[in-house]
Design an enzyme around this catalytic site. Structure first.
Site, mmCIF file in Angstrom:
data_model
loop_
_atom_site.group_PDB
_atom_site.id
_atom_site.type_symbol
_atom_site.label_atom_id
_atom_site.label_comp_id
_atom_site.label_asym_id
_atom_site.label_seq_id
_atom_site.Cartn_x
_atom_site.Cartn_y
_atom_site.Cartn_z
ATOM 1 N N GLY A 137 48.234 28.313 34.684
ATOM 2 C CA GLY A 137 47.284 28.824 33.707
ATOM 3 C C GLY A 137 47.924 29.598 32.570
ATOM 4 N N HIS A 188 42.145 35.976 31.491
ATOM 5 C CA HIS A 188 40.828 35.517 31.064
ATOM 6 C C HIS A 188 40.069 36.763 30.605
ATOM 7 C CE1 HIS A 188 36.675 34.118 31.299
ATOM 8 N NE2 HIS A 188 37.136 32.875 31.313
ATOM 9 N N PRO A 189 39.377 36.725 29.474
ATOM 10 C CA PRO A 189 38.789 37.951 28.916
ATOM 11 C C PRO A 189 37.788 38.662 29.819
ATOM 12 C CG PRO A 189 38.005 35.976 27.759
ATOM 13 C CD PRO A 189 39.164 35.556 28.606
ATOM 14 N N THR A 190 37.079 37.935 30.669
ATOM 15 C CA THR A 190 36.100 38.573 31.553
ATOM 16 C C THR A 190 36.379 38.349 33.036
ATOM 17 O OG1 THR A 190 34.661 36.617 31.398
ATOM 18 C CG2 THR A 190 34.246 38.436 29.841
ATOM 19 N N HIS A 248 36.761 48.967 45.506
ATOM 20 C CA HIS A 248 37.825 48.078 45.967
ATOM 21 C C HIS A 248 38.687 47.619 44.794
ATOM 22 C CE1 HIS A 248 39.950 44.961 48.149
ATOM 23 N NE2 HIS A 248 39.358 45.356 49.265
#
Length: 301
Positions: free
Chosen positions: A166, A171-173, A85
């Site tokens: 934001g 966001h890194p992960t 997905h």
């Protein structure tokens, strides 16, 4: 919850469908919460995705969803995530649907409130979509998610794709979250007796609106490796004008052109009783059949 209370539904999609411990932590955010009722949750290992359905007061739902987004940010690492997905975020899509004594404008306001709080608390980019979209090119979920997590950093360099809330970098992960307000959607999938993904994609192209198919249908082909078959995965964005039985019949008809039969179908999450009434009406040909003829419905009046 009485009929006089404002009730909103939330159907958040999380990018985790294999690790039961991580899923339980997210689901726990909705369990036993005052003012929120967990109705359903389901996951799929091929999609590597979980969908939760909950209803509640707008205030209680806002608190619960912010907590769930934070849990997903902590638990899900998209740098190692693999699944069929499309996904852009750990808490990938968070739609709010007005159910009772609540307008679409109020649902939009709720989406913006949650987006702003989550963005600030978790340093997470947030995009508004559907009815809450800040620009026309952000209304369609597929357009917002195009490029997925892997292409997000490059996409966000374009001023057209600056997040609504934001930081201006992913966001890194956990990537970024897409949040908004919409009408009721039916997530409906049809499995095929075939492992040919190109055929599933060709059928999806025929059934979806942008390919000349049903007006309120979005569709894609999915490889279900664990079942050794393929699937036409669909979202019906207005079931009153694009019905489940129409989607099923077109998929079945197109599959027959390739000598393929339907293996079965599935509903993800919950659906309105009207969907089943329409389907029964079509296949059984019952004269003057309406929801008022359903025993359980009359018992609830």
């Amino acid at each position: 919850m009485t009929a006089t209370k404002r009730i909103v539904e939330c159907v958040p999609n999380f990018s985790e469908g294999r690790d039961s411990a991580k899923m339980e932590k997210i689901i726990d955010c909705f369990r036993g919460q005052s003012g929120v009722k967990l109705l359903d949750y389901s996951h799929d290992t091929d999609h590597n995705r979980m969908v939760i359905t909950a209803i509640g007061s707008p205030e209680a739902m806002a608190t619960t969803v912010v907590e769930a987004i934070g849990t997903a940010v902590r638990e899900i690492d998209l740098t190692t995530h693999q699944g069929q997905h499309p996904r852009m975020g750990a808490a990938d899509v968070v739609p709010f649907i007005p159910i009772s004594n609540m307008s679409m404008d109020e649902a939009i306001s709720l989406a913006k409130t949650v987006a702003e709080k989550a963005a600030k608390k978790f340093k997470l980019p947030m995009y508004l979509y559907e009815k809450a979209a800040s620009a026309p090119h952000r209304e369609n979920l597929a357009d917002v998610r195009k490029g997925q997590f892997e292409g997000l950093a490059e996409k966000m360099k374009d001023p057209l794709w600056k997040p609504d809330f934001g930081p201006d970098i992913p966001h890194p992960t956990a990537g970024a979250t897409i949040i908004g307000a919409r009408n009721f959607l039916v997530a409906y999938n049809v499995n095929l007796h075939s492992n040919n993904l190109e055929v599933a994609r060709a059928i999806a192209k025929k059934v979806r609106y942008i390919g000349g198919g049903l007006r309120f249908c979005k569709a894609m082909g999915v490889d279900l490796k664990e079942k050794n078959m393929v699937q036409v995965s669909m979202n019906l964005t207005d079931f009153t004008r694009t019905s489940v039985y129409q989607a099923f019949e077109i998929v079945k008809m197109e599959a027959a052109r390739y000598g393929i039969s339907v293996a079965g179908s599935e509903i993800i999450g919950l659906l309105p009783l009207g969907v089943l009434v329409d389907t029964a009406n079509y296949y059984l040909g019952i004269e003057d059949f309406t929801i008022d003829r359903v025993l359980e419905y009359r018992m609830l009046e």
